[in-house]
Structure formats: C-alpha cells, structure tokens
Design a protein around this motif. Structure first.
Motif, PDB file in Angstrom:
ATOM      1  N   ILE A  28      -3.670  13.311   6.949  1.00 32.61           N
ATOM      2  CA  ILE A  28      -3.005  12.162   7.557  1.00 32.61           C
ATOM      3  C   ILE A  28      -1.552  12.554   7.812  1.00 32.61           C
ATOM      4  O   ILE A  28      -0.830  12.926   6.889  1.00 32.61           O
ATOM      5  N   THR A  29      -1.130  12.502   9.079  1.00 30.45           N
ATOM      6  CA  THR A  29       0.205  12.985   9.437  1.00 30.45           C
ATOM      7  C   THR A  29       1.184  11.841   9.669  1.00 30.45           C
ATOM      8  O   THR A  29       2.391  12.081   9.762  1.00 30.45           O
ATOM      9  N   SER A  30       0.680  10.634   9.798  1.00 34.87           N
ATOM     10  CA  SER A  30       1.565   9.502  10.036  1.00 34.87           C
ATOM     11  C   SER A  30       0.924   8.232   9.501  1.00 34.87           C
ATOM     12  O   SER A  30      -0.281   8.007   9.667  1.00 34.87           O
ATOM     13  N   LEU A  31       1.736   7.417   8.815  1.00 35.20           N
ATOM     14  CA  LEU A  31       1.274   6.149   8.252  1.00 35.20           C
ATOM     15  C   LEU A  31       2.300   5.098   8.646  1.00 35.20           C
ATOM     16  O   LEU A  31       3.480   5.255   8.320  1.00 35.20           O
ATOM     17  N   THR A  32       1.886   4.063   9.374  1.00 34.58           N
ATOM     18  CA  THR A  32       2.855   3.019   9.728  1.00 34.58           C
ATOM     19  C   THR A  32       2.268   1.631   9.537  1.00 34.58           C
ATOM     20  O   THR A  32       1.059   1.420   9.583  1.00 34.58           O
ATOM     21  N   GLY A  33       3.163   0.677   9.328  1.00 33.95           N
ATOM     22  CA  GLY A  33       2.761  -0.712   9.174  1.00 33.95           C
ATOM     23  C   GLY A  33       2.062  -0.946   7.848  1.00 33.95           C
ATOM     24  O   GLY A  33       1.964  -0.053   7.010  1.00 33.95           O
ATOM     25  N   GLY A  34       1.605  -2.171   7.675  1.00 32.11           N
ATOM     26  CA  GLY A  34       0.903  -2.514   6.446  1.00 32.11           C
ATOM     27  C   GLY A  34      -0.140  -3.576   6.727  1.00 32.11           C
ATOM     28  O   GLY A  34       0.048  -4.435   7.588  1.00 32.11           O
ATOM     29  N   VAL A  35      -1.259  -3.464   6.053  1.00 33.59           N
ATOM     30  CA  VAL A  35      -2.327  -4.443   6.238  1.00 33.59           C
ATOM     31  C   VAL A  35      -3.082  -4.585   4.914  1.00 33.59           C
ATOM     32  O   VAL A  35      -3.246  -3.608   4.184  1.00 33.59           O
ATOM     33  N   VAL A  36      -3.488  -5.805   4.616  1.00 41.21           N
ATOM     34  CA  VAL A  36      -4.285  -6.033   3.408  1.00 41.21           C
ATOM     35  C   VAL A  36      -5.717  -6.320   3.843  1.00 41.21           C
ATOM     36  O   VAL A  36      -5.959  -7.199   4.666  1.00 41.21           O
ATOM     37  N   MET A  37      -6.648  -5.548   3.322  1.00 44.13           N
ATOM     38  CA  MET A  37      -8.060  -5.751   3.645  1.00 44.13           C
ATOM     39  C   MET A  37      -8.891  -5.738   2.379  1.00 44.13           C
ATOM     40  O   MET A  37      -8.543  -5.074   1.411  1.00 44.13           O
ATOM     41  N   GLU A  38      -9.993  -6.467   2.427  1.00 41.55           N
ATOM     42  CA  GLU A  38     -10.902  -6.438   1.291  1.00 41.55           C
ATOM     43  C   GLU A  38     -11.757  -5.172   1.403  1.00 41.55           C
ATOM     44  O   GLU A  38     -12.422  -4.964   2.406  1.00 41.55           O
ATOM     45  N   GLU A  39     -11.674  -4.339   0.373  1.00 46.86           N
ATOM     46  CA  GLU A  39     -12.415  -3.074   0.401  1.00 46.86           C
ATOM     47  C   GLU A  39     -13.511  -3.068  -0.650  1.00 46.86           C
ATOM     48  O   GLU A  39     -13.422  -3.719  -1.675  1.00 46.86           O
ATOM     49  N   GLY A  40     -14.512  -2.267  -0.353  1.00 48.80           N
ATOM     50  CA  GLY A  40     -15.548  -1.968  -1.328  1.00 48.80           C
ATOM     51  C   GLY A  40     -15.768  -0.471  -1.296  1.00 48.80           C
ATOM     52  O   GLY A  40     -15.186   0.224  -0.474  1.00 48.80           O
ATOM     53  N   CYS A  41     -16.606   0.031  -2.197  1.00 45.51           N
ATOM     54  CA  CYS A  41     -16.841   1.469  -2.255  1.00 45.51           C
ATOM     55  C   CYS A  41     -18.271   1.695  -2.729  1.00 45.51           C
ATOM     56  O   CYS A  41     -18.721   1.029  -3.666  1.00 45.51           O
ATOM     57  N   LEU A  42     -18.972   2.630  -2.103  1.00 42.97           N
ATOM     58  CA  LEU A  42     -20.358   2.900  -2.496  1.00 42.97           C
ATOM     59  C   LEU A  42     -20.443   3.421  -3.923  1.00 42.97           C
ATOM     60  O   LEU A  42     -21.495   3.342  -4.543  1.00 42.97           O
ATOM     61  N   SER A  43     -19.325   3.918  -4.460  1.00 43.62           N
ATOM     62  CA  SER A  43     -19.319   4.390  -5.845  1.00 43.62           C
ATOM     63  C   SER A  43     -18.938   3.298  -6.840  1.00 43.62           C
ATOM     64  O   SER A  43     -18.935   3.534  -8.052  1.00 43.62           O
ATOM     65  N   VAL A  44     -18.587   2.120  -6.313  1.00 41.73           N
ATOM     66  CA  VAL A  44     -18.246   0.983  -7.180  1.00 41.73           C
ATOM     67  C   VAL A  44     -19.012  -0.232  -6.648  1.00 41.73           C
ATOM     68  O   VAL A  44     -18.414  -1.173  -6.142  1.00 41.73           O
TER      69      VAL A  44
END
Ligand code: NI
Length: 167
Positions: A78-94
């Motif tokens: 990842i070469t650039s990260l901008t802004g901010g956002v909140v999202m509901e995440e899940g994970c196949l390992s959890v």
C-alpha cells in the motif's frame, strides 16, 4: 481445485509475518485458484494466504455482488492511504463477529497479478477497506486488534470455547 482449511482465531498461524513470493509459478497460481474457491465457498469477500496456513504475501478479493470479479494481489504494497471511513468488518478466521473498524477511505496499492505482471490499483470504500484488512493478515494482524483489549479477550475466550466443541 480444492477447498482449503481456514485457520481460526486465536490460532498462532494467523500471527506469522508472511514472506514475499519470489516467483509467480504454477504452484502459486494453483494456490490462488484454491484460495478463490475457498473464499467463495465460505462465503467471503477476501482471503489472505496465511489464513490457509501459507505464510506468503498473497491475497484474493472479490467485492462484486455476483462474485465474478476476482482480484489477486501478490506482494501487495500500500503506497498511499487517505481519508477515513468506519465500516463493519468480519473475518473468515473470526466467524460470527462483526465490529466497526476505522481505516483509510482511499488507497493506492502496488502488486503483482496472478500473471506475475506488476500493476497499480486505486481503490476506495469497501474495496479499499478489504485490501487493508487482507494486507494486515500478511503482517499477522487481525481486525480484532483494533478493538479494545477487554473486548478482544472476551472474543478470544468465546472462540476458544467454540473450538473445543467443534467437530
Ligand atoms: Ni480476515
């Protein structure tokens, strides 16, 4: 193609730092095919190689509604990260857990495709969040690490209990 076993939190394999892929060969492409099949079957929108016990820097993603637009990133940076956002995440390992996480809203990422050819991708919204989540896996980092310690301990206890009774 084959379905692969997905490690579950708190399996220590999920904490390994993955190594870069040296050569994109038939073996890597086979792994990618199997990862995609495993991700679609789960079902999920992203999967990282360490989740299937391969500590190499490979991720697959597909956020399309029909699941017909697979994306594979080998050695992603990842070469650039901008802004901010909140999202509901899940994970196949959890499994079964969904929590809000704040991440960058837009990213740029460089990677090799499954043909071994370098490319750059600009992503935003869900795709950007998904890529950040999967790249974290390559560093041994999980989305639960963004939660409070109290919450994480509660989740870990619950997951260990689940594992004890799974067959
Ligand atoms: Ni995940």
């Amino acid at each position: 193609m084959a379905l692969l076993h997905i490690l579950r939190y708190p399996d220590p394999g999920l904490r390994l730092i993955s190594a870069p892929v040296a050569t994109v060969d038939g073996e890597v492409r086979q792994l990618i095919d199997d990862m995609l099949e495993t991700m679609y079957a789960a079902p999920g929108v992203g999967l990282a190689a360490p989740q299937v016990s391969v500590a190499q820097r490979i991720i697959v993603v597909d956020i399309s509604p029909k699941g017909d637009a697979p994306l594979c990133l080998i050695n992603p940076e990842i070469t650039s990260l901008t802004g901010g956002v909140v999202m509901e995440e899940g994970c196949l390992s959890v499994p079964g857990l969904h929590e809000n996480v704040e991440r960058a809203e837009q990213i740029k990422v460089q990677a090799l495709g499954c043909d071994g050819v370098p490319f750059e991708l600009e992503a935003e919204g869900l795709l950007a969040v998904c890529i950040q989540h999967e790249v974290d896996h390559l560093e041994g980092k999980l989305f639960v690490d963004y939660l409070s310690e109290l919450k994480r301990n509660r989740i870990q206890k619950k997951m260990e209990k689940q594992r004890r009774f799974s067959m």
